[in-house]
Motif scaffolding. Structure first.
Motif, PDB file in Angstrom:
ATOM      1  N   ASN A   1      -6.324   5.653   0.634  1.00  0.00           N
ATOM      2  CA  ASN A   1      -7.648   5.875   0.059  1.00  0.00           C
ATOM      3  C   ASN A   1      -8.051   7.341   0.139  1.00  0.00           C
ATOM      4  O   ASN A   1      -8.692   7.870  -0.786  1.00  0.00           O
ATOM      5  N   THR A   2      -7.707   8.000   1.236  1.00  0.00           N
ATOM      6  CA  THR A   2      -8.013   9.425   1.376  1.00  0.00           C
ATOM      7  C   THR A   2      -7.275  10.224   0.305  1.00  0.00           C
ATOM      8  O   THR A   2      -7.854  11.107  -0.346  1.00  0.00           O
TER       9      THR A   2
ATOM     10  N   HIS B   1       0.812  -1.216   0.000  1.00  0.00           N
ATOM     11  CA  HIS B   1       0.000   0.000   0.000  1.00  0.00           C
ATOM     12  C   HIS B   1       0.850   1.273   0.000  1.00  0.00           C
ATOM     13  O   HIS B   1       0.322   2.355   0.261  1.00  0.00           O
TER      14      HIS B   1
ATOM     15  N   GLN C   1      -4.134  -1.000   8.281  1.00  0.00           N
ATOM     16  CA  GLN C   1      -5.390  -0.295   8.073  1.00  0.00           C
ATOM     17  C   GLN C   1      -5.176   1.208   8.013  1.00  0.00           C
ATOM     18  O   GLN C   1      -5.787   1.895   7.174  1.00  0.00           O
ATOM     19  N   ALA C   2      -4.299   1.739   8.864  1.00  0.00           N
ATOM     20  CA  ALA C   2      -4.007   3.177   8.835  1.00  0.00           C
ATOM     21  C   ALA C   2      -3.374   3.576   7.509  1.00  0.00           C
ATOM     22  O   ALA C   2      -3.665   4.638   6.953  1.00  0.00           O
ATOM     23  N   CYS C   3      -2.513   2.701   6.988  1.00  0.00           N
ATOM     24  CA  CYS C   3      -1.873   2.958   5.700  1.00  0.00           C
ATOM     25  C   CYS C   3      -2.902   2.939   4.572  1.00  0.00           C
ATOM     26  O   CYS C   3      -2.900   3.822   3.700  1.00  0.00           O
ATOM     27  N   ILE C   4      -3.788   1.946   4.593  1.00  0.00           N
ATOM     28  CA  ILE C   4      -4.847   1.863   3.579  1.00  0.00           C
ATOM     29  C   ILE C   4      -5.759   3.080   3.653  1.00  0.00           C
ATOM     30  O   ILE C   4      -6.134   3.660   2.627  1.00  0.00           O
ATOM     31  N   ASP C   5      -6.098   3.481   4.867  1.00  0.00           N
ATOM     32  CA  ASP C   5      -6.983   4.644   5.036  1.00  0.00           C
ATOM     33  C   ASP C   5      -6.361   5.901   4.452  1.00  0.00           C
ATOM     34  O   ASP C   5      -7.033   6.687   3.769  1.00  0.00           O
ATOM     35  N   LEU C   6      -5.071   6.105   4.720  1.00  0.00           N
ATOM     36  CA  LEU C   6      -4.401   7.281   4.178  1.00  0.00           C
ATOM     37  C   LEU C   6      -4.308   7.186   2.655  1.00  0.00           C
ATOM     38  O   LEU C   6      -4.561   8.170   1.946  1.00  0.00           O
TER      39      LEU C   6
ATOM     40  N   LYS D   1      -3.256  -2.934  12.570  1.00  0.00           N
ATOM     41  CA  LYS D   1      -3.646  -1.523  12.702  1.00  0.00           C
ATOM     42  C   LYS D   1      -2.801  -0.628  11.796  1.00  0.00           C
ATOM     43  O   LYS D   1      -3.303   0.340  11.212  1.00  0.00           O
TER      44      LYS D   1
END
Length: 267
Positions: free
Chosen positions: A261-262, A49, A254-259, A251
């Motif tokens: 995607n943002t 990611h 997920q934080a990496c994916i969230d960033l 975690k």
């Protein structure tokens, strides 16, 4: 060439995210984990990611963990070879000393790129940039609150210091076309100015997350027309997203994916 490797990773993983590897002894103690297993787990969880990893040499040196720094760079290159490694060292010195810092980054640690400080002038960049296949990431407008004390000073030529660095890096110092600039997400107006000055030159962007940089404003100010040109770095917000031995890797992922995607929502 580093820039081609970087852009290949950005395309492959559809990501502009760079994960900073900043091992903090207190945080690791709270998690109850050892350094190298923690590093490899974070790398494995996030590698699909990201477009780069950025170990910060000071964190490793403070822990007397230069061996682990070598090992994690080797691990990334062996297990995730399409993801480049930027050694965050911010070196800056003259002549033969700069030669040794370049050898440290590119020969001892085998990093794909290194951050450097241009305060002593363009001749101090050349010992790094002569490694044509490596990246040299030059400090320009940094993300810290006090950066304007020097970087925003107006010089006799009418430009600010950061504008002068941007122009010289893109026009005078970039003989091997392997220079990049550091520009903080905390200063989107300055980022927009620098993008206009340097054309398509890639920019490493710290300051998202813990320092308060805004993703949308950063992309609007600095993104190239091809949807690339930025390396958006996050350290604490990703690597310390988890607080337990059993969840820190998941975690972080997920934080990496969230960033990612943002960022991609605004590309």
């Amino acid at each position: 060439m580093f820039i081609q490797q970087l852009e290949h990773a950005q395309d492959k993983n559809q990501s502009l995210v760079c994960v900073g590897l900043d091992p903090n002894a207190e945080k690791l103690s709270e998690l109850g984990v050892d350094l190298l297993p923690w590093l490899t787990a974070i790398v494995d969880a996030t590698a699909a990611h990201v477009c780069a990893f950025k170990p910060q040499i000071a964190y490793f040196a403070a822990l007397k963990a230069e061996t682990e720094l070598t090992q994690i760079i080797q691990y990334i290159q062996q297990n995730h070879p399409t993801v480049p490694v930027i050694l965050d060292a911010k070196r800056g010195d003259i002549g033969s000393t700069a030669d040794q810092y370049a050898a440290e980054a590119f020969q001892r640690y085998q990093a794909d790129a290194v951050t450097v400080n241009p305060y002593m002038g363009g001749d101090t960049i050349e010992p790094y940039s002569k490694f044509k296949d490596k990246g040299v990431v030059v400090l320009c407008k940094t993300s810290n609150a006090g950066s304007g004390e020097l970087q925003n000073l107006t010089l006799a030529n009418g430009d600010t210091l950061f504008q002068t660095v941007a122009k010289k890096a893109s026009q005078d110092w970039n003989h091997n076309h392997n220079l990049l600039l550091v520009v903080g997400a905390t200063y989107p107006n300055e980022l927009a100015t620098i993008r206009q000055l340097v054309g398509d030159m890639p920019l490493l962007i710290p300051g998202i997350g813990a320092q308060g940089g805004d993703v949308e404003a950063t992309l609007k100010a600095g993104l190239r027309t091809d949807g690339k040109g930025l390396i958006i770095s996050s350290s604490r917000g990703i690597i310390y997203a988890g607080d337990k031995p059993e969840n820190y890797a998941a975690k972080a992922e997920q934080a990496c994916i969230d960033l990612k995607n943002t960022i991609n929502a605004f590309r």
